[in-house]
Design a protein around this motif. Structure first.
Motif, PDB file in Angstrom:
ATOM      1  N   TRP A  59       0.786  -1.818   0.258  1.00  0.00           N
ATOM      2  CA  TRP A  59       0.474  -0.139  -0.722  1.00  0.00           C
ATOM      3  C   TRP A  59       0.377   0.999  -0.037  1.00  0.00           C
ATOM      4  O   TRP A  59       1.795   1.227   0.723  1.00  0.00           O
ATOM      5  CB  TRP A  59      -1.013   0.439   1.744  1.00  0.00           C
ATOM      6  CG  TRP A  59      -2.439  -0.407   1.135  1.00  0.00           C
ATOM      7  CD1 TRP A  59      -2.582  -1.679   1.758  1.00  0.00           C
ATOM      8  CD2 TRP A  59      -2.844  -0.424   0.906  1.00  0.00           C
ATOM      9  NE1 TRP A  59      -3.432  -2.623   1.427  1.00  0.00           N
ATOM     10  CE2 TRP A  59      -4.403  -1.585   0.607  1.00  0.00           C
ATOM     11  CE3 TRP A  59      -3.935   0.409  -0.662  1.00  0.00           C
ATOM     12  CZ2 TRP A  59      -5.284  -1.997  -0.353  1.00  0.00           C
ATOM     13  CZ3 TRP A  59      -5.007  -0.211  -0.592  1.00  0.00           C
ATOM     14  CH2 TRP A  59      -5.895  -0.681  -1.101  1.00  0.00           C
ATOM     15  N   TYR A 100      -5.100   7.019  -1.722  1.00  0.00           N
ATOM     16  CA  TYR A 100      -4.731   5.118  -1.474  1.00  0.00           C
ATOM     17  C   TYR A 100      -4.494   4.543  -2.278  1.00  0.00           C
ATOM     18  O   TYR A 100      -5.257   4.258  -3.622  1.00  0.00           O
ATOM     19  CB  TYR A 100      -4.384   4.686   0.111  1.00  0.00           C
ATOM     20  CG  TYR A 100      -4.579   5.735   1.596  1.00  0.00           C
ATOM     21  CD1 TYR A 100      -5.115   7.074   1.478  1.00  0.00           C
ATOM     22  CD2 TYR A 100      -4.097   5.115   1.928  1.00  0.00           C
ATOM     23  CE1 TYR A 100      -4.780   7.369   3.155  1.00  0.00           C
ATOM     24  CE2 TYR A 100      -3.615   5.509   3.374  1.00  0.00           C
ATOM     25  CZ  TYR A 100      -3.538   6.464   3.495  1.00  0.00           C
ATOM     26  OH  TYR A 100      -3.546   7.252   4.455  1.00  0.00           O
ATOM     27  N   ARG A 104       0.442   5.802  -0.673  1.00  0.00           N
ATOM     28  CA  ARG A 104       0.056   7.154  -0.224  1.00  0.00           C
ATOM     29  C   ARG A 104       0.473   7.862  -1.158  1.00  0.00           C
ATOM     30  O   ARG A 104       1.739   8.048  -0.267  1.00  0.00           O
ATOM     31  CB  ARG A 104      -0.436   6.971   1.074  1.00  0.00           C
ATOM     32  CG  ARG A 104       0.107   7.402   1.885  1.00  0.00           C
ATOM     33  CD  ARG A 104      -0.369   7.420   3.284  1.00  0.00           C
ATOM     34  NE  ARG A 104       0.980   7.848   4.624  1.00  0.00           N
ATOM     35  CZ  ARG A 104       0.293   7.944   6.576  1.00  0.00           C
ATOM     36  NH1 ARG A 104      -0.845   7.377   6.213  1.00  0.00           N
ATOM     37  NH2 ARG A 104       1.084   8.483   6.568  1.00  0.00           N
TER      38      ARG A 104
END
Length: 116
Positions: free
Chosen positions: A36, A93, A38
Motif C-alpha cells: 500500500w 491510497y 499513499r
C-alpha cells in the motif's frame, strides 16, 4: 493484464477507522509481495505497508501499530485496516505489486479524508 482496483475510501473523523480493499487480477496474487502506498496533497508518493508472499509484514513508522495489511487469497483481494486515523493520514491510497519506486504497477487509488 494486471489490474488493481482500490475501494473503501471516504471521509472519517479523527480517531475513526476505515478498511481499504484492492481487487487484484492478471497475476499470481497469492505469491506476490503487495504494497500500500499513499500520496497526500502536494506531496510525493509514500510507501505505507508491505505484505510479503510468506505473510511477513512491514510498516512505515508513521502507521505502525495503527494500520494492518492483509490479503484474502480466495478473493484475490488486498486489505488495509486503518485505525486511530489522524488528519495527516489524509491522502489518495494505492495498492501496488511493484517492488520499488516509482511503483508503476498500481491502481487508480481511493481517497481517504480524515477531518472533523
Amino acid at each position: 493484464q494486471v489490474q488493481l482496483v482500490e475501494s473503501g475510501g471516504g471521509l472519517v473523523q479523527p480517531g475513526g477507522s476505515l478498511r481499504l480493499s484492492c481487487a487484484a487480477s492478471g497475476f499470481a496474487f497469492a505469491d506476490h509481495d503487495m504494497r500500500w502506498l499513499r500520496q497526500a496533497p502536494e506531496k510525493g508518493l509514500e510507501w505505507v505497508a508491505t505484505l510479503y508472499g510468506g505473510r511477513a509484514t512491514n510498516y512505515a513508522d508513521s502507521v505502525r501499530g495503527r494500520f494492518t495489511i492483509s490479503r484474502d487469497i480466495m478473493k484475490s483481494t488486498l486489505y488495509l485496516q486503518m485505525n486511530s486515523l489522524k488528519p495527516e493520514d489524509t491522502a489518495v491510497y494505492y495498492c501496488s505489486k511493484s517492488s520499488s519506486k516509482p511503483w508503476p504497477e498500481r491502481g487508480q487509488g481511493t481517497l481517504v479524508t480524515v477531518s472533523s
